[in-house]
Structure formats: C-alpha cells, structure tokens
Write a protein that holds these residues in place. Structure first.
Motif, short mmCIF file in Angstrom:
data_model
loop_
_atom_site.label_atom_id
_atom_site.label_comp_id
_atom_site.label_asym_id
_atom_site.label_seq_id
_atom_site.Cartn_x
_atom_site.Cartn_y
_atom_site.Cartn_z
N LYS A 193 65.63 -104.71 -49.80
CA LYS A 193 65.11 -104.40 -48.47
C LYS A 193 63.57 -104.48 -48.46
O LYS A 193 62.90 -103.71 -49.16
N LEU A 249 61.21 -106.25 -49.75
CA LEU A 249 60.63 -106.20 -51.09
C LEU A 249 59.38 -107.08 -51.21
O LEU A 249 59.39 -108.24 -50.80
N SER A 253 64.24 -109.70 -47.81
CA SER A 253 65.45 -108.88 -47.72
C SER A 253 66.66 -109.76 -48.01
O SER A 253 66.80 -110.83 -47.41
N GLU A 297 56.13 -102.81 -52.65
CA GLU A 297 56.75 -102.24 -51.45
C GLU A 297 58.23 -102.59 -51.46
O GLU A 297 58.64 -103.55 -52.11
N GLY A 298 59.01 -101.82 -50.71
CA GLY A 298 60.42 -102.14 -50.52
C GLY A 298 61.35 -101.40 -51.47
O GLY A 298 60.91 -100.64 -52.34
N ASP A 299 62.64 -101.63 -51.28
CA ASP A 299 63.66 -100.91 -52.03
C ASP A 299 64.72 -101.87 -52.57
O ASP A 299 65.02 -102.91 -51.97
N ILE A 300 65.31 -101.46 -53.71
CA ILE A 300 66.41 -102.20 -54.32
C ILE A 300 67.58 -101.23 -54.47
O ILE A 300 67.43 -100.14 -55.04
N TYR A 301 68.75 -101.64 -53.96
CA TYR A 301 69.95 -100.82 -54.06
C TYR A 301 71.00 -101.56 -54.88
O TYR A 301 71.22 -102.76 -54.70
N ARG A 360 69.82 -96.40 -54.65
CA ARG A 360 68.45 -96.90 -54.82
C ARG A 360 68.06 -96.80 -56.29
O ARG A 360 68.20 -95.74 -56.91
N ASN A 415 64.94 -98.13 -57.61
CA ASN A 415 63.51 -98.39 -57.85
C ASN A 415 62.93 -97.56 -58.99
O ASN A 415 62.09 -98.04 -59.76
N ASP A 416 63.35 -96.30 -59.09
CA ASP A 416 62.72 -95.39 -60.05
C ASP A 416 63.42 -95.36 -61.41
O ASP A 416 63.00 -94.62 -62.30
#
Length: 357
Positions: free
Chosen positions: A10, A12, A32, A66-70, A75, A77-78
């Motif tokens: 999303k 990214l 995305s 920036e953005g998110d990965i699922y 999620r 990212n971390d």
C-alpha cells in the motif's frame, strides 16, 4: 504442505538520501500492489526501475520510506527478515560451500530446533520434489549451476514460507538451462501452491512463468496484467516497447462511436476497437506487432523494404512507411514470396491485431 499467503503493498515508497548534494533518489514511488495467495507474480522492468528494491522491502532487507506491506493480512513493516514468513532465492545461490547438499537444505530447519526425524522427513520430501535425490552427500562445487539453483530453491521451500521471493535466480545460467529451469520452477510452484514474487528483466522469463506481470519503470507501476493482457493491450508506449517488439504508427482520432474509433494513420483510414480516454482530434499511436502483419503486392500501407533477412522460421523485414520504419516477421518464408531490399511492398493486417494508445 504449504500455507501460502497473499501480499498487499500500500502506497510504498523508497527514497535514498543523497549525501553528495546531488539530490535524493526515489527508487520506488508510491506503488500499490495486491497479490493473491498461491499466485505467481513477476516484477519486470529495466535496470533501475525499482523492482529489486520492492522485493527487498517485502523481504525486510530494505526499510520503506513510506507505505505499508501486509502478509496474510498482517502488517510486517516492523518485522526483521527472519521474523517474516518469507524465503528468498538469490541470484548467487548463497550456498554454504563447506556443507553438503542435505545439510545446506536442512540448515534453516536446524536453526528452528526441529527434531532430527522431522528435519529428515521435511528435507527428504523437498529433495525429491526438486529432483536432487541421490545427490545429498555432494558439495556445491560438485554440482552444475542448474543443480545448485535447485538446492537454493529446496532450501527456501523446506522452510514452508507463506511467500517465496526470487531475485533474478536464473541470470547466472546459460540460455538453454534458463529455459529448462524456469519451466521447473513454475512446475514446482504450482505443485506446492506457494505464493511467488519473482524479479527479472527478462521478458520471456516473465511471460512463461507468471499468472500476472507487474511492469515497472522509474519507480512506478506502468501496468499490471496477465501476460496476454500486457502483450496485446499495453497501457503505455513504454509497456508496448518493453514487451516483445512493437511498431508505432502515428495517427489522429477522427470519430469515436460504440467502442470503436476511426483513425487517420498517415493517410489511411482505419476503424478499430477503442476503450481509451482520448477524444476526437487527439493524436494517438497504433501498436502493431511484427508477427501480426503480412506483406504483399497490394494492401493498406505502401512502403519500401530497407532490409530483408532470412531467420529460418521467418523472414525479418524492415519497411519504411513515410517517416516511420516498421518491423515485419513473415513466418514460413519457404512457401511465400520473399522481397529483397529496395522492393516496394504493401502491408496488410487485421484491425483486430492492432491496439491504440
């Protein structure tokens, strides 16, 4: 065996900060992508387009700006790479030279502290699956490039990840072995049912492997589609030019009615299917593939042959039409008239074989 997971990317972005004063570099620009569980998706594009950076962000080797990965709805990212439910098959194989094939494949399972019997069962299943049975006691330097790639694939699969990531895994192999190994990879992926994200700059590799192809250029996604959609209905001139060989003929839209457009192409009027966003009076480009044409003594466009080369399965022509030079592949030339350089010819094609961008 596998419990494959979908991947959702999303908005990214990845920006590399310049310390030399030359400005920051945006490697990935607000993309995305939704990948379904069990799907084989290829990131395709030229060097520097952002495909490898995107893959490395999914793997956890690069941190998104920036953005998110699922992954499977969670999620990630971390999470560090070892905590993500992914496995990577690298371009360099990255095998341990001091370990035999069995121990290379079982290495990750031992780190997970599984029982010896469980390790043996999982390793044996994967070794059989990738066709390495009987080679367990050999070392990497005793294997061919294709066999080493199978070991790398087995080592990734044995961990039973939700998603399998491929970073140009066949680029170190010769051309014939590449074709063979891409067939094997696709066969194994289908058999296991795992989600796969594959990075390559090789268009034939992408076409033969993928359920869908994601074309990237300068950090953005140009188009997402099946191999047929990408080839027959490219969204942009870049996509048309990058996948296969494409001819572009300039035209002007004269009418648009009921899903069809009337186009003036260098003085020839064509009526074609059209569902784009251009208006009457706009300039456009007609995409025409070399294999979609026939040349003869009468037809739609008149031109002059500037080169004529026998390629076995087809006669390869370059033909000058007005200011444009187009490529034409006339298949099975043995039973057709062959035109030499300097000959005046006409080009014929079905309007169903052209696409307007």
């Amino acid at each position: 065996m596998q419990r494959s997971k979908g991947v959702n990317i999303k908005n990214l972005s990845k920006i590399y900060v310049s310390h030399s004063g030359n400005g920051n570099f945006k490697a990935v620009d607000n993309i995305s992508i939704d990948i379904k569980a069990g799907e084989f998706v290829t990131l395709l594009g030229p060097s520097g387009c952002g495909k490898t950076t995107t893959l490395r962000m999914v793997a956890g080797f690069e941190i998104p700006t920036e953005g998110d990965i699922y992954l499977g709805g969670d999620r990630i990212n971390d999470l560090t790479p070892d905590k993500r439910d992914t496995s990577m098959v690298f371009q360099s194989y990255a095998l341990f030279p001091h370990l035999n094939i069995y121990d290379n494949i079982a290495y990750g399972l031992k780190l997970k502290k599984l029982s010896k019997s469980e390790i043996e069962e999982k390793a044996k299943t994967i070794i059989d699956l990738v066709g390495l049975k009987g080679m367990e006691t050999r070392y990497p330097n005793q294997l061919s490039g294709g066999q080493q790639q199978r070991v790398a694939l087995a080592r990734a699969l044995v961990m039973e990840p939700g998603v399998l990531l491929f970073d140009e895994p066949l680029s170190n192999l010769d051309a014939k072995l590449r074709v063979y190994m891409r067939t094997e990879i696709r066969k194994i992926q289908k058999k296991v049912g795992i989600t796969a994200i594959y990075v390559t700059h090789d268009q034939s590799e992408a076409m033969s492997l993928s359920d869908r192809i994601i074309i990237m250029n300068k950090g953005i996604v140009e188009q997402v589609g099946t191999p047929k959609e990408i080839y027959y209905t490219p969204a942009t001139q870049f996509v048309a030019d990058f996948i296969g060989t494409a001819n572009f003929i300039n035209g002007t839209i004269k009418e648009i009615n009921d899903g069809k457009a009337v186009i003036d192409a260098t003085g020839t009027i064509l009526t074609v299917k059209y569902s784009g966003s251009k208006s009457v009076g706009d300039e456009c480009k007609i995409v025409l593939r070399p294999e979609a044409m026939e040349i003869g003594d009468a037809g739609l466009f008149k031109g002059t042959v500037t080169s004529s080369t026998f390629m076995g399965a087809f006669q390869d022509y370059a033909i000058k039409i007005g200011e444009d030079e187009i490529k034409c592949e006339n298949f099975n030339p043995k039973i057709k008239k062959v035109y030499e350089e300097g000959a005046e010819v006409y080009i014929n094609f079905s309007t169903d074989n052209i696409h307007v961008i």
